[in-house]
Design an enzyme around this catalytic site. Sequence first.
Site, mmCIF file in Angstrom:
data_model
loop_
_atom_site.group_PDB
_atom_site.id
_atom_site.type_symbol
_atom_site.label_atom_id
_atom_site.label_comp_id
_atom_site.label_asym_id
_atom_site.label_seq_id
_atom_site.Cartn_x
_atom_site.Cartn_y
_atom_site.Cartn_z
ATOM 1 N N SER A 43 0.970 -1.181 -0.068
ATOM 2 C CA SER A 43 0.003 0.214 0.054
ATOM 3 C C SER A 43 0.922 1.334 0.070
ATOM 4 O O SER A 43 0.883 2.078 0.960
ATOM 5 C CB SER A 43 -1.155 0.119 1.249
ATOM 6 O OG SER A 43 -0.433 0.252 2.416
ATOM 7 N N HIS A 156 -3.375 -5.926 2.072
ATOM 8 C CA HIS A 156 -2.734 -6.885 2.723
ATOM 9 C C HIS A 156 -3.319 -8.496 2.793
ATOM 10 O O HIS A 156 -2.877 -9.495 3.134
ATOM 11 C CB HIS A 156 -2.137 -6.668 4.086
ATOM 12 C CG HIS A 156 -1.139 -5.537 4.057
ATOM 13 N ND1 HIS A 156 -0.602 -5.010 5.137
ATOM 14 C CD2 HIS A 156 -0.507 -5.125 2.988
ATOM 15 C CE1 HIS A 156 0.212 -4.167 4.581
ATOM 16 N NE2 HIS A 156 0.322 -3.941 3.588
ATOM 17 N N GLN A 165 -6.715 -1.787 7.083
ATOM 18 C CA GLN A 165 -5.574 -2.548 6.725
ATOM 19 C C GLN A 165 -4.928 -3.299 7.976
ATOM 20 O O GLN A 165 -4.544 -4.548 7.847
ATOM 21 C CB GLN A 165 -4.303 -1.771 5.887
ATOM 22 C CG GLN A 165 -3.090 -2.475 5.487
ATOM 23 C CD GLN A 165 -2.163 -1.606 4.737
ATOM 24 O OE1 GLN A 165 -2.477 -1.467 3.641
ATOM 25 N NE2 GLN A 165 -1.145 -1.038 5.455
ATOM 26 N N GLU A 166 -4.717 -2.661 9.062
ATOM 27 C CA GLU A 166 -3.989 -2.981 10.098
ATOM 28 C C GLU A 166 -4.599 -2.886 11.448
ATOM 29 O O GLU A 166 -5.031 -1.590 11.862
ATOM 30 C CB GLU A 166 -2.347 -2.455 10.045
ATOM 31 C CG GLU A 166 -1.848 -2.687 8.979
ATOM 32 C CD GLU A 166 -0.720 -1.915 8.736
ATOM 33 O OE1 GLU A 166 -0.077 -1.736 9.842
ATOM 34 O OE2 GLU A 166 0.051 -1.893 7.764
ATOM 35 N N GLU A 207 1.048 -9.567 6.706
ATOM 36 C CA GLU A 207 1.981 -9.174 7.954
ATOM 37 C C GLU A 207 1.786 -10.414 9.074
ATOM 38 O O GLU A 207 2.169 -9.851 10.278
ATOM 39 C CB GLU A 207 1.858 -7.872 8.512
ATOM 40 C CG GLU A 207 2.230 -6.917 7.316
ATOM 41 C CD GLU A 207 1.973 -5.308 7.555
ATOM 42 O OE1 GLU A 207 1.588 -5.183 8.781
ATOM 43 O OE2 GLU A 207 2.563 -4.481 6.890
ATOM 44 N N ASP A 244 -4.301 1.008 11.580
ATOM 45 C CA ASP A 244 -3.926 1.764 10.300
ATOM 46 C C ASP A 244 -5.018 1.471 9.275
ATOM 47 O O ASP A 244 -4.782 0.416 8.592
ATOM 48 C CB ASP A 244 -2.510 1.161 10.061
ATOM 49 C CG ASP A 244 -2.023 1.881 8.732
ATOM 50 O OD1 ASP A 244 -2.657 2.913 7.959
ATOM 51 O OD2 ASP A 244 -0.755 1.616 8.061
ATOM 52 N N GLU A 287 -3.056 5.560 12.335
ATOM 53 C CA GLU A 287 -2.380 6.008 11.333
ATOM 54 C C GLU A 287 -3.047 6.053 9.925
ATOM 55 O O GLU A 287 -4.143 5.289 9.859
ATOM 56 C CB GLU A 287 -1.265 4.928 11.211
ATOM 57 C CG GLU A 287 -0.287 4.911 9.884
ATOM 58 C CD GLU A 287 0.597 3.585 9.901
ATOM 59 O OE1 GLU A 287 0.891 3.091 11.112
ATOM 60 O OE2 GLU A 287 0.936 3.448 8.969
ATOM 61 N N ASP A 314 1.332 8.386 7.411
ATOM 62 C CA ASP A 314 2.102 7.396 6.730
ATOM 63 C C ASP A 314 2.364 7.948 5.077
ATOM 64 O O ASP A 314 3.363 8.562 4.732
ATOM 65 C CB ASP A 314 1.817 6.069 6.863
ATOM 66 C CG ASP A 314 2.293 5.079 6.107
ATOM 67 O OD1 ASP A 314 3.651 5.129 5.510
ATOM 68 O OD2 ASP A 314 2.187 3.888 5.863
ATOM 69 N N LYS A 339 9.694 5.060 7.694
ATOM 70 C CA LYS A 339 9.968 3.813 6.880
ATOM 71 C C LYS A 339 11.331 4.225 6.122
ATOM 72 O O LYS A 339 11.088 5.135 5.003
ATOM 73 C CB LYS A 339 8.851 3.570 5.806
ATOM 74 C CG LYS A 339 7.709 2.830 6.644
ATOM 75 C CD LYS A 339 6.634 2.998 5.455
ATOM 76 C CE LYS A 339 5.381 1.893 5.820
ATOM 77 N NZ LYS A 339 4.252 2.307 5.142
ATOM 78 N N HIS A 367 8.257 -1.453 9.874
ATOM 79 C CA HIS A 367 8.569 -2.435 8.563
ATOM 80 C C HIS A 367 7.708 -2.132 7.484
ATOM 81 O O HIS A 367 6.938 -1.286 7.288
ATOM 82 C CB HIS A 367 8.383 -3.806 9.105
ATOM 83 C CG HIS A 367 6.791 -4.015 9.307
ATOM 84 N ND1 HIS A 367 6.226 -5.469 9.241
ATOM 85 C CD2 HIS A 367 5.894 -3.450 9.769
ATOM 86 C CE1 HIS A 367 5.083 -5.254 9.577
ATOM 87 N NE2 HIS A 367 4.832 -4.207 9.755
ATOM 88 N N ARG A 368 7.898 -3.118 6.456
ATOM 89 C CA ARG A 368 6.987 -3.055 5.252
ATOM 90 C C ARG A 368 6.256 -4.135 4.949
ATOM 91 O O ARG A 368 6.760 -5.159 5.762
ATOM 92 C CB ARG A 368 7.710 -2.865 3.839
ATOM 93 C CG ARG A 368 8.449 -1.415 3.664
ATOM 94 C CD ARG A 368 7.652 -0.278 3.959
ATOM 95 N NE ARG A 368 6.574 0.059 3.138
ATOM 96 C CZ ARG A 368 6.252 1.090 2.381
ATOM 97 N NH1 ARG A 368 7.401 1.836 2.181
ATOM 98 N NH2 ARG A 368 5.330 1.174 1.628
ATOM 99 N N SER A 369 5.172 -4.426 4.291
ATOM 100 C CA SER A 369 4.557 -5.465 4.332
ATOM 101 C C SER A 369 5.248 -6.696 3.366
ATOM 102 O O SER A 369 5.109 -7.971 3.837
ATOM 103 C CB SER A 369 3.219 -5.277 3.528
ATOM 104 O OG SER A 369 3.238 -4.771 2.224
ATOM 105 N N LYS A 390 6.283 -0.819 14.724
ATOM 106 C CA LYS A 390 5.411 -2.098 14.271
ATOM 107 C C LYS A 390 6.298 -2.792 13.377
ATOM 108 O O LYS A 390 6.924 -2.432 12.518
ATOM 109 C CB LYS A 390 4.129 -1.524 13.544
ATOM 110 C CG LYS A 390 4.346 -0.671 12.406
ATOM 111 C CD LYS A 390 2.963 -0.245 11.721
ATOM 112 C CE LYS A 390 2.916 0.444 10.330
ATOM 113 N NZ LYS A 390 1.603 0.529 9.619
HETATM 114 P P1 PGA Z 1 2.847 -1.264 3.003
HETATM 115 O O1 PGA Z 1 1.936 -0.997 4.134
HETATM 116 O O2 PGA Z 1 4.153 -1.702 3.554
HETATM 117 O O3 PGA Z 1 2.361 -2.441 2.261
HETATM 118 O O4 PGA Z 1 2.868 -0.238 2.369
HETATM 119 C C1 PGA Z 1 2.428 -0.681 5.430
HETATM 120 C C2 PGA Z 1 1.683 0.409 5.926
HETATM 121 O O5 PGA Z 1 0.688 1.253 5.344
HETATM 122 O O6 PGA Z 1 1.862 0.980 7.179
HETATM 123 ZN ZN ZN Z 2 0.414 2.550 6.843
#
Ligand code: PGA
Ligand code: ZN
Length: 431
Positions: A43, A156, A165-166, A207, A244, A287, A314, A339, A367-369, A390
Amino acid sequence: MDNTIVGLQALEILDSRGNPTVEVECTLACGVKARAAVPSGASTGVHEAVELRDGDPKHFGGKGVTKAVAHVNGAIAEQIVGMDARAQAAIDEAMIALDGTPNKGRLGANAILGVSMAVARAAANAADLPLFQYLGGPDATRLPVPNMNILNGGVHARWQGADFQEFMIAPYGADSFREALEWGSEIYHALRSVLMEKGHRVGVGDEGGFAPEVSSNEEPLELIMQGIEKAGLKPGADVGMAVDPASSEFFRDGRYHLRTENRTLNAAELVDYYEKLVANYPFVLLEDGLAEDDWEGWQILNARLGGVIELVGDDLFVTNVQRIKRGIRENVANAALIKLNQIGTLTETIAAVRTCSRAGWGAFVSHRSGETVDSFIADMTVALDTGHLKSGAPARGERLAKYNQLLRIENALGSAAHFAGKNAYVRPVRF
Ligand code: PGA
Ligand code: ZN
C-alpha cells in the site's frame, strides 16, 4: 581498523511475498563484511521515493530489480568505494547527488538504501559495536512498545476482509519488552481461538495477522477485545489498540469507500466514525486515518482527535522532511511513520525522526508488508529512541526477526534497559 570501503556487491533476492528485492554486501579494507536487505510495500504512497523495478514481463512479471542491482555494482560502487564507511552522511549525500532526481528515480531508492544500510552495518561491525550502539551511542537504552498487527485487512488480505488494513495491539502495560512480546503472542493465540469459535477462517495476511471475512471495520476491534480478555489481560490498562486503515487505498473521487459496510463517507464523516471508535475502544494511535493528499481532512481529524491519541501520517508524510514540516506548519497530525525505503537513505530517515522530535511529534518506526529477515529497524528504533515500532504479528520469521533482535538488545543492555511502556506515545495513555 581501516574503514575504507573496498567493495559493494548487490544481489537480487526474494522478499516475504516472493517478490525480488535488493540485498547489498559492503566490504571494508579491514576485511569486515556486512549485508543489508531492502523491504518493499504494497500500500505504497504516491509520494514515496521510487522503488526501481525492471518492468520486464518475462522476469518476475516485471518486478525484477536487476537494474537496481546493476546500479549498485556499477555507478554507485564507482562513487562510494574508497570512502570511509563511518562517513554516513557524506556517503548518502554522494548517492543523492549521483542520482540527481528529487525521488531517486534514476538509480532507484532500493539500490541507494541497500548501500546506505550495508555501509552503516559495516561501520558498526568494524567498530565492534552492536548496530544500535553505533547509531545511538550510550544513550540508546529504551526498548520500544511493539505494536503488533494481529488482524490484517485491505490490500494485505486481498480485500477479502476488513477495509482497514491493520489492527494492532499495544501491550504498553508490560514491564519489559520481553513481557510485552509474550503478551502479544498470548493475545495472538487467544484471538485465533476466538475466531475459530465463531467459525472464521484463520489464514493470515501479508504481515502475519489473521484475515477473517468480517462484516464491518468495527468487528475486528470486538474480536481483539475478546482475545485480550481471553489471554487474561485488561484492555486499556494493560493493552491498547492501534489501527492503520491505510485510507489512501479506499479513497476515490473525494470519498472514502467502505466496501465491507457498503457505504461511502466524506472526510468529516469518517472522522465522526473514528471518534466513535476512540470513545468505545482503548485506542492510542491512528495511522493514515485520511488519504495522502487530503490535507484539509487531516486538519479536521487533528482538531478532533489530535489532543487524545497519536495521529500518525504514513502515506501523507512518506518519511520526507519537507512533507513533515508542512504537516507541522498546517497542524494536521502529531506523529509521522518512519520507513527507510520511503525516503531511501539512513541519513534522511534520521533527519525525519529529528524533525518530529524537535516539534514535539511522535516518530513511529515501521517495517513494510514485503520484508526480509534483516532486522535493521529494530536497532534503529532503539538508537533513535522513538519508543514504539510496528513489525507485524508476533508470527512469521521476517516479522519476528525484528522482535527477536529487540529481545537480544534488551538482554545485552541488562539492567540499563528500560521499556517505553505507557510513555511511548505522543499523547499519554488514558487508561
Ligand atoms: P505497506 O503497508 O508496507 O504495504 O505499504 C504498511 C503501511 O501502510 O503502514
Ligand atoms: Zn500505513
